[in-house]
Design a protein around this motif. Structure first.
Motif, short mmCIF file in Angstrom:
data_model
loop_
_atom_site.label_atom_id
_atom_site.label_comp_id
_atom_site.label_asym_id
_atom_site.label_seq_id
_atom_site.Cartn_x
_atom_site.Cartn_y
_atom_site.Cartn_z
N MET A 61 0.88 -1.19 0.00
CA MET A 61 0.07 0.12 0.02
C MET A 61 0.84 1.41 0.09
N PRO A 62 0.62 2.07 -0.74
CA PRO A 62 1.64 3.32 -0.83
C PRO A 62 1.26 4.19 0.20
N HIS A 63 2.59 4.66 0.87
CA HIS A 63 2.38 5.54 2.03
C HIS A 63 2.25 6.99 1.76
N ALA A 64 2.29 7.80 2.72
CA ALA A 64 2.17 9.31 2.84
C ALA A 64 2.99 9.97 1.44
N VAL A 65 4.06 9.80 1.59
CA VAL A 65 4.92 10.30 0.75
C VAL A 65 5.13 9.97 -0.63
N SER A 66 4.68 8.44 -0.86
CA SER A 66 4.42 7.94 -2.34
C SER A 66 3.38 8.58 -2.68
N LEU A 67 2.08 8.95 -1.84
CA LEU A 67 0.94 9.46 -2.60
C LEU A 67 1.15 10.92 -2.84
N LEU A 68 2.07 11.41 -2.00
CA LEU A 68 2.28 13.06 -2.24
C LEU A 68 3.02 13.29 -3.57
N ARG A 69 3.90 12.37 -3.69
CA ARG A 69 4.79 12.13 -5.27
C ARG A 69 4.06 12.27 -6.17
N ALA A 70 3.05 10.99 -6.04
CA ALA A 70 2.15 10.93 -7.24
C ALA A 70 1.27 12.05 -7.57
N ALA A 71 0.70 12.84 -6.44
CA ALA A 71 0.02 13.99 -6.82
C ALA A 71 0.86 15.09 -7.32
N ARG A 72 2.12 15.29 -6.88
CA ARG A 72 3.11 16.20 -7.60
C ARG A 72 3.24 15.92 -8.85
N LEU A 73 3.50 14.65 -9.47
CA LEU A 73 3.68 14.46 -10.51
C LEU A 73 2.63 14.71 -11.49
N ALA A 74 1.39 14.23 -10.95
CA ALA A 74 0.15 14.48 -11.87
C ALA A 74 -0.09 16.12 -12.29
N ARG A 75 0.64 16.89 -11.51
CA ARG A 75 0.56 18.50 -11.67
C ARG A 75 1.58 18.85 -12.41
N SER A 76 2.81 17.94 -12.69
CA SER A 76 3.72 18.45 -13.69
C SER A 76 3.48 18.75 -14.94
N THR A 77 3.98 19.58 -15.72
CA THR A 77 3.71 19.97 -17.07
C THR A 77 4.91 19.38 -18.02
N LYS A 78 6.10 18.96 -17.15
CA LYS A 78 7.18 18.31 -17.89
C LYS A 78 7.85 17.32 -16.75
N PRO A 79 8.50 16.28 -17.48
CA PRO A 79 9.03 15.25 -16.52
C PRO A 79 10.16 15.95 -15.48
N PHE A 80 10.12 15.32 -14.30
CA PHE A 80 11.21 15.74 -13.48
C PHE A 80 12.63 15.00 -13.67
N LEU A 81 13.60 15.73 -13.84
CA LEU A 81 15.07 15.21 -14.12
C LEU A 81 15.71 15.75 -12.94
N ALA A 82 16.08 14.59 -12.06
CA ALA A 82 17.11 14.91 -11.09
C ALA A 82 18.58 15.14 -11.44
N ARG A 83 19.13 16.41 -10.91
CA ARG A 83 20.38 16.63 -11.22
C ARG A 83 21.35 15.78 -10.69
N GLY A 84 22.17 15.21 -11.49
CA GLY A 84 23.29 14.28 -11.25
C GLY A 84 22.96 13.03 -10.79
N GLY A 85 21.54 12.41 -11.05
CA GLY A 85 20.89 11.18 -10.69
C GLY A 85 21.01 10.45 -11.95
N PHE A 86 20.58 8.89 -11.89
CA PHE A 86 20.56 8.20 -13.04
C PHE A 86 19.33 8.02 -13.67
N LYS A 87 19.40 8.38 -14.95
CA LYS A 87 18.34 8.38 -15.87
C LYS A 87 17.76 7.13 -16.26
N ARG A 88 17.32 6.22 -15.47
CA ARG A 88 16.60 5.05 -15.95
C ARG A 88 15.40 4.49 -15.19
#
Length: 241
Positions: A1-28
């Motif tokens: 079951m998704p926890h609170a931060v997972s749900l908040l992340r999903a809601a934030r992604l749903a509002r995004s107009t472009k993909p979030f690219l983490a600086r310095g992170g792996f893109k996989r």
């Protein structure tokens, strides 16, 4: 079951107009349960625990999207973890309801020098009838100071000023200061003050495991499942069983 931060992340992604690219992170491709690449997934060692104390994360706008965010680890471990996006102009009614819930005694966790002296406490009342609820600003230090100043609904609450006797062990982001702790480290210290020592120790061990998996994935190295980080997490699980 998704926890609170997972749900908040999903809601934030749903509002995004472009993909979030983490600086310095792996893109996989990433596991939805731990945010790591599937080859380095750590979902199998997630140590979910029950605790009398709870954690309320007030998260800066893009913090739930960052793969290095450690509020996610707190939500993995601490059963009663709540997460809300912070905004200067509006406040989630569910957050206000949580702060008024009679089962909880909220504490705003922040350095005491930024609060009026009469608000500052350095400990959690032992044996109190209400359960402690630790309010953490999950953000960069600059963002956290702004959030603390601009959240008037928190002004009536005590400020818990931690007195750590250690320096940060967080390796995935650096502020250049040993007294700037990541969110899961702060949560671990709060749990210790609340008498939840096993939870605090588990949070620290789980952070070490997450750091190991993240850096190994970033450097395309295999996970050392028999290394010190995993051994410590297993030892704590054995002590609880």
């Amino acid at each position: 079951m998704p926890h609170a931060v997972s749900l908040l992340r999903a809601a934030r992604l749903a509002r995004s107009t472009k993909p979030f690219l983490a600086r310095g992170g792996f893109k996989r491709e990433r596991c939805t349960g731990c945010r790591l690449v599937p080859s380095h997934c750590m979902c199998a060692v997630r140590p979910a625990m029950a605790a009398r104390a709870g954690v309320c994360l007030l998260m800066a706008d893009i913090e739930p999207l960052k793969p290095t965010n450690t509020g996610w680890l707190v939500a993995d471990v601490v059963g009663d973890t709540f997460a809300f996006g912070w905004a200067r102009t509006e406040t989630d009614p569910a957050l206000l309801a949580l702060l008024d819930d009679p089962q909880w005694q909220p504490y705003v966790v922040f350095p005491g020098q930024y609060a009026a002296p009469e608000r500052v406490v350095e400990d959690v009342a032992p044996g109190a009838s209400k359960r402690p609820l630790f309010i953490l600003f999950d953000a960069t230090w600059a963002e956290a100071r702004k959030m603390f100043r601009r959240s008037p609904y928190l002004d009536r609450l005590p400020v818990l000023s931690l007195q750590p006797e250690r320096i940060t062990q967080y390796e995935l982001r650096s502020s250049g200061r040993g007294d700037h702790f990541c969110t899961s480290e702060v949560a671990a210290m709060c749990m210790g003050l609340a008498g939840e020592h096993a939870v605090g120790q588990t949070l620290d061990a789980y952070l070490a495991v997450f750091t190991h998996h993240y850096l190994r994935a970033k450097n395309q190295q295999p996970v050392a499942w028999d290394g010190d980080a995993h051994s410590r997490l297993r030892e704590l699980a054995t002590q609880r069983s």
